[in-house]
Design a protein around this motif. Structure first.
Motif, PDB file in Angstrom:
ATOM      1  N   ILE A 150      18.985  61.396 -41.195  1.00  0.00           N
ATOM      2  CA  ILE A 150      18.735  62.102 -39.314  1.00  0.00           C
ATOM      3  C   ILE A 150      17.352  61.343 -38.873  1.00  0.00           C
ATOM      4  CG2 ILE A 150      19.253  63.572 -38.081  1.00  0.00           C
ATOM      5  CD1 ILE A 150      21.262  65.282 -39.957  1.00  0.00           C
ATOM      6  N   VAL A 151      17.870  61.071 -37.755  1.00  0.00           N
ATOM      7  CA  VAL A 151      16.214  60.692 -37.208  1.00  0.00           C
ATOM      8  C   VAL A 151      16.451  61.402 -35.484  1.00  0.00           C
ATOM      9  CG1 VAL A 151      15.134  59.017 -35.757  1.00  0.00           C
ATOM     10  CG2 VAL A 151      15.645  58.985 -38.348  1.00  0.00           C
ATOM     11  N   LEU A 152      16.385  62.330 -34.972  1.00  0.00           N
ATOM     12  CA  LEU A 152      15.746  63.060 -33.377  1.00  0.00           C
ATOM     13  C   LEU A 152      14.741  62.521 -33.154  1.00  0.00           C
ATOM     14  CD1 LEU A 152      16.859  66.189 -34.983  1.00  0.00           C
ATOM     15  CD2 LEU A 152      18.866  64.702 -34.248  1.00  0.00           C
ATOM     16  N   SER A 153      15.031  62.487 -31.815  1.00  0.00           N
ATOM     17  CA  SER A 153      14.143  62.809 -30.752  1.00  0.00           C
ATOM     18  C   SER A 153      13.617  63.749 -30.879  1.00  0.00           C
ATOM     19  CB  SER A 153      14.207  61.981 -28.798  1.00  0.00           C
ATOM     20  OG  SER A 153      13.648  62.825 -28.354  1.00  0.00           O
ATOM     21  N   GLN A 154      12.090  64.125 -30.933  1.00  0.00           N
ATOM     22  CA  GLN A 154      11.235  65.579 -30.811  1.00  0.00           C
ATOM     23  C   GLN A 154      11.413  66.047 -29.414  1.00  0.00           C
ATOM     24  OE1 GLN A 154       8.461  66.411 -33.360  1.00  0.00           O
ATOM     25  NE2 GLN A 154       9.286  68.174 -31.360  1.00  0.00           N
ATOM     26  N   ALA A 155      12.069  65.300 -28.630  1.00  0.00           N
ATOM     27  CA  ALA A 155      11.526  65.437 -27.089  1.00  0.00           C
ATOM     28  C   ALA A 155      12.732  66.610 -26.502  1.00  0.00           C
ATOM     29  CB  ALA A 155      11.326  64.419 -26.289  1.00  0.00           C
ATOM     30  N   ARG A 156      14.142  66.528 -27.011  1.00  0.00           N
ATOM     31  CA  ARG A 156      14.798  66.843 -27.573  1.00  0.00           C
ATOM     32  C   ARG A 156      15.204  67.764 -27.933  1.00  0.00           C
ATOM     33  NH1 ARG A 156      20.082  64.240 -25.287  1.00  0.00           N
ATOM     34  NH2 ARG A 156      20.020  62.478 -24.164  1.00  0.00           N
ATOM     35  N   PHE A 157      14.521  67.607 -29.057  1.00  0.00           N
ATOM     36  CA  PHE A 157      14.786  69.283 -29.787  1.00  0.00           C
ATOM     37  C   PHE A 157      13.219  70.184 -30.227  1.00  0.00           C
ATOM     38  CE2 PHE A 157      18.018  66.477 -30.968  1.00  0.00           C
ATOM     39  CZ  PHE A 157      18.865  66.970 -30.552  1.00  0.00           C
ATOM     40  N   GLN A 177      24.127  72.041 -30.458  1.00  0.00           N
ATOM     41  CA  GLN A 177      24.490  72.945 -29.555  1.00  0.00           C
ATOM     42  C   GLN A 177      24.819  73.768 -28.943  1.00  0.00           C
ATOM     43  OE1 GLN A 177      29.658  73.946 -29.762  1.00  0.00           O
ATOM     44  NE2 GLN A 177      29.662  71.955 -29.336  1.00  0.00           N
ATOM     45  N   THR A 178      24.365  74.581 -30.022  1.00  0.00           N
ATOM     46  CA  THR A 178      23.707  76.410 -29.581  1.00  0.00           C
ATOM     47  C   THR A 178      22.854  76.098 -29.413  1.00  0.00           C
ATOM     48  OG1 THR A 178      23.696  77.006 -31.946  1.00  0.00           O
ATOM     49  CG2 THR A 178      25.827  77.247 -31.329  1.00  0.00           C
ATOM     50  N   ARG A 179      21.519  75.957 -30.260  1.00  0.00           N
ATOM     51  CA  ARG A 179      20.427  76.163 -29.676  1.00  0.00           C
ATOM     52  C   ARG A 179      20.204  74.853 -28.726  1.00  0.00           C
ATOM     53  NH1 ARG A 179      16.462  78.565 -32.786  1.00  0.00           N
ATOM     54  NH2 ARG A 179      14.395  78.402 -31.905  1.00  0.00           N
ATOM     55  N   TYR A 180      20.655  73.657 -28.554  1.00  0.00           N
ATOM     56  CA  TYR A 180      20.162  72.934 -27.749  1.00  0.00           C
ATOM     57  C   TYR A 180      21.351  73.137 -26.465  1.00  0.00           C
ATOM     58  CZ  TYR A 180      16.271  72.627 -31.134  1.00  0.00           C
ATOM     59  OH  TYR A 180      15.468  73.570 -31.970  1.00  0.00           O
ATOM     60  N   GLY A 181      21.647  72.958 -26.595  1.00  0.00           N
ATOM     61  CA  GLY A 181      22.388  72.596 -25.595  1.00  0.00           C
ATOM     62  C   GLY A 181      23.051  71.062 -25.552  1.00  0.00           C
ATOM     63  N   ILE A 182      23.228  70.746 -26.935  1.00  0.00           N
ATOM     64  CA  ILE A 182      23.585  69.064 -26.971  1.00  0.00           C
ATOM     65  C   ILE A 182      25.235  69.510 -28.030  1.00  0.00           C
ATOM     66  CG2 ILE A 182      23.038  66.652 -27.968  1.00  0.00           C
ATOM     67  CD1 ILE A 182      19.576  68.106 -27.498  1.00  0.00           C
ATOM     68  N   ASN A 183      25.709  68.713 -26.830  1.00  0.00           N
ATOM     69  CA  ASN A 183      27.021  68.798 -27.669  1.00  0.00           C
ATOM     70  C   ASN A 183      27.454  67.243 -28.556  1.00  0.00           C
ATOM     71  OD1 ASN A 183      29.963  69.482 -28.265  1.00  0.00           O
ATOM     72  ND2 ASN A 183      30.841  70.009 -26.648  1.00  0.00           N
ATOM     73  N   ILE A 184      27.047  66.617 -29.550  1.00  0.00           N
ATOM     74  CA  ILE A 184      27.763  65.345 -29.669  1.00  0.00           C
ATOM     75  C   ILE A 184      30.069  65.058 -29.071  1.00  0.00           C
ATOM     76  CG2 ILE A 184      28.284  63.725 -31.288  1.00  0.00           C
ATOM     77  CD1 ILE A 184      25.219  64.071 -30.571  1.00  0.00           C
ATOM     78  N   VAL A 185      29.470  64.373 -29.333  1.00  0.00           N
ATOM     79  CA  VAL A 185      31.393  64.191 -28.530  1.00  0.00           C
ATOM     80  C   VAL A 185      32.000  62.444 -29.167  1.00  0.00           C
ATOM     81  CG1 VAL A 185      30.903  65.974 -26.389  1.00  0.00           C
ATOM     82  CG2 VAL A 185      30.639  63.365 -26.699  1.00  0.00           C
ATOM     83  N   ARG A 186      30.915  61.569 -29.651  1.00  0.00           N
ATOM     84  CA  ARG A 186      31.404  60.225 -29.799  1.00  0.00           C
ATOM     85  C   ARG A 186      30.046  60.391 -30.979  1.00  0.00           C
ATOM     86  NH1 ARG A 186      30.711  55.054 -26.146  1.00  0.00           N
ATOM     87  NH2 ARG A 186      31.194  53.374 -28.371  1.00  0.00           N
ATOM     88  N   ALA A 187      31.317  58.915 -31.522  1.00  0.00           N
ATOM     89  CA  ALA A 187      30.251  58.204 -33.218  1.00  0.00           C
ATOM     90  C   ALA A 187      30.252  56.894 -32.555  1.00  0.00           C
ATOM     91  CB  ALA A 187      30.158  59.419 -34.139  1.00  0.00           C
ATOM     92  N   ALA A 188      29.564  55.392 -32.998  1.00  0.00           N
ATOM     93  CA  ALA A 188      29.642  54.719 -33.543  1.00  0.00           C
ATOM     94  C   ALA A 188      29.068  54.453 -35.071  1.00  0.00           C
ATOM     95  CB  ALA A 188      29.197  53.967 -32.539  1.00  0.00           C
ATOM     96  N   GLU A 189      29.583  54.222 -35.833  1.00  0.00           N
ATOM     97  CA  GLU A 189      29.702  53.884 -37.315  1.00  0.00           C
ATOM     98  C   GLU A 189      29.315  52.309 -37.612  1.00  0.00           C
ATOM     99  OE1 GLU A 189      30.133  58.514 -39.331  1.00  0.00           O
ATOM    100  OE2 GLU A 189      31.260  56.496 -39.442  1.00  0.00           O
ATOM    101  N   ARG A 190      28.739  52.071 -38.600  1.00  0.00           N
ATOM    102  CA  ARG A 190      28.505  50.631 -39.157  1.00  0.00           C
ATOM    103  C   ARG A 190      28.226  50.650 -40.579  1.00  0.00           C
ATOM    104  NH1 ARG A 190      26.131  45.647 -36.633  1.00  0.00           N
ATOM    105  NH2 ARG A 190      26.434  46.542 -34.316  1.00  0.00           N
ATOM    106  N   LEU A 191      28.952  50.308 -41.404  1.00  0.00           N
ATOM    107  CA  LEU A 191      29.141  50.288 -42.467  1.00  0.00           C
ATOM    108  C   LEU A 191      28.905  48.925 -43.201  1.00  0.00           C
ATOM    109  CD1 LEU A 191      31.371  51.991 -41.404  1.00  0.00           C
ATOM    110  CD2 LEU A 191      31.851  53.013 -43.379  1.00  0.00           C
TER     111      LEU A 191
END
Lengths: 248, 248
Positions: A150-157, A177-191
DNA sequence: AAGTGGTCTAGACCACCAT
DNA sequence: TGGTGGTCTAGACCACTTA
């Protein structure tokens, strides 16, 4: 009050699209938090000075996008990342016989890094910005099946530490969601199909050279804002990835 | 005329669901053929003795399922399997840089066979019923990328011959549609990683043992009736499978 | 019994397309 | 200009949940 909302707005969209935007804005600003109820449709209609029909149209779309959930007789609620939603919406690995199981996550590594150009582009960052990189091993029914990076922006978390990540009491998306108020609602995937390297093979208890399914996911919050990159390696000997399209 | 449609119907659903069923029935019976226009919403409302709002609700769902297509000012049309729809709806392989290309199909084999228990179950047939088995090599920009094995019920495609299949002037799904009146509207896929066998490797011009993406598709017509099984082997060295979920 | 979402109606007006 | 789908409204009634 057809034009009440539009005064001073430079771009013209249908009213229900404006209303949808306003509700989404309320979600972003955490006016209504995941799991809680929105005001009733009657009240929303009063608040935004539109008819109930227009409210329903806006809410219809947010429900279709699984951002809101309606319950007849109870109210309309902000979708949460409970395990059930995760399983049916964001976790697409099933046992070959079709049975869905919840994965157990073991965190292998938690590191800080800088975004290269590829990561920066995909996360809407500048190259060199700080990112967090987390590696996990996921087990299904006790068997190691999946490796995640997983790769996340440090600034967001900003205050996310390995301890917080490890000791969360729910899923990863519920933590966002609970700690950072960020609600993931969509995902795009490449396989794609790939081959197990030595390190991956050892962790997944398969021979080096065995085929693995590689999944590259971009997970997004409201307005398609990318939040998380995730590369997964899946042992598909006994499991499969499912995808269904064309169903309304 | 709220209950006009319901008299004599044993199971009660919302009116717009009944209307949707009636329109779908019209599509199955080829009252309206792919590419042609449905009657206007006003006329449909008269025909089914419901208000325009109810017609719109029913058509809304069929449009969401991409079974119908609305064009403002022109009318509502039955979706066809033109190349554009194929590319965006039923063909999920893209070049790694995201570019979509139309595949060219070369038919390798056309055989008649009997359904084993697995095929029979997935195609709603009885074991031993006749099936047609077709193998194709698909090229993207001239390069062999994809091997297909298609299984169809002989009964559904009674006069299908290799000649007809080879000499079709459009896509496979357009052939099903124009010649057999079968409109594919939905597909469910299961993916796994595998390893190229000798025969596949030779056809795809890759070394034996190279990783391949295996896609098992069930393609369905109205009411989720399965029509086609398709197993694809994809060389994902330069291409990927895309999947997007959570978007309305 | 009160409040919520779910369905259905009837009609107005707008935007777009063909002619 | 006439016909089509697109939006918006206002109100009625139903089904379900909670207290």
């Amino acid at each position: 009050m057809n034009s009440a909302l539009r005064t001073g707005v430079e771009t013209f969209a249908p009213l229900y699209i404006e209303v949808k935007r306003l509700i989404t804005q309320g979600l972003i600003e955490a006016e209504w938090e995941p799991g809680s109820a929105l005001p009733s449709e009657t009240r929303l209609a009063q608040r935004y000075h539109v008819s109930i029909g227009t409210i329903r149209r806006a809410v219809d779309e947010l429900v279709a996008e699984q951002i809101l959930v309606r319950q007849q007789g109870r109210g309309t609620f902000v979708a949460t990342h409970d395990p059930k939603r995760l399983l049916f919406h964001f976790f697409h690995i099933v046992r070959s016989d079709g049975v869905k199981q919840l994965p157990e996550t073991e965190t292998l590594a938690f590191e800080r890094d800088r975004a290269d150009t590829s990561i920066a582009r995909r996360l809407n960052l500048l190259p060199g910005e700080r990112v967090i990189r987390i590696r996990n091993l996921l087990r299904l029914a006790g068997e190691p099946i999946l490796l995640d990076e997983i790769v996340l922006s440090q600034a967001r978390f900003p205050d996310l530490t390995e301890k917080i990540f490890r000791e969360r009491d729910a899923t990863v998306y519920a933590l966002y969601q609970t700690r950072y108020g960020i609600n993931i609602v969509r995902a795009a995937e490449r396989l794609r199909a790939t081959i197990a390297e030595r390190a991956s093979a050892r962790l997944l208890k398969i021979p080096p050279g065995a085929p693995l399914l590689e999944i590259n996911r971009t997970a997004m919050t409201y307005h398609n804002t990318p939040v998380e990159l995730r590369k997964s390696l899946v042992n598909t000997a006994e499991h499969e990835y499912w995808s269904d399209f064309g169903k309304g």
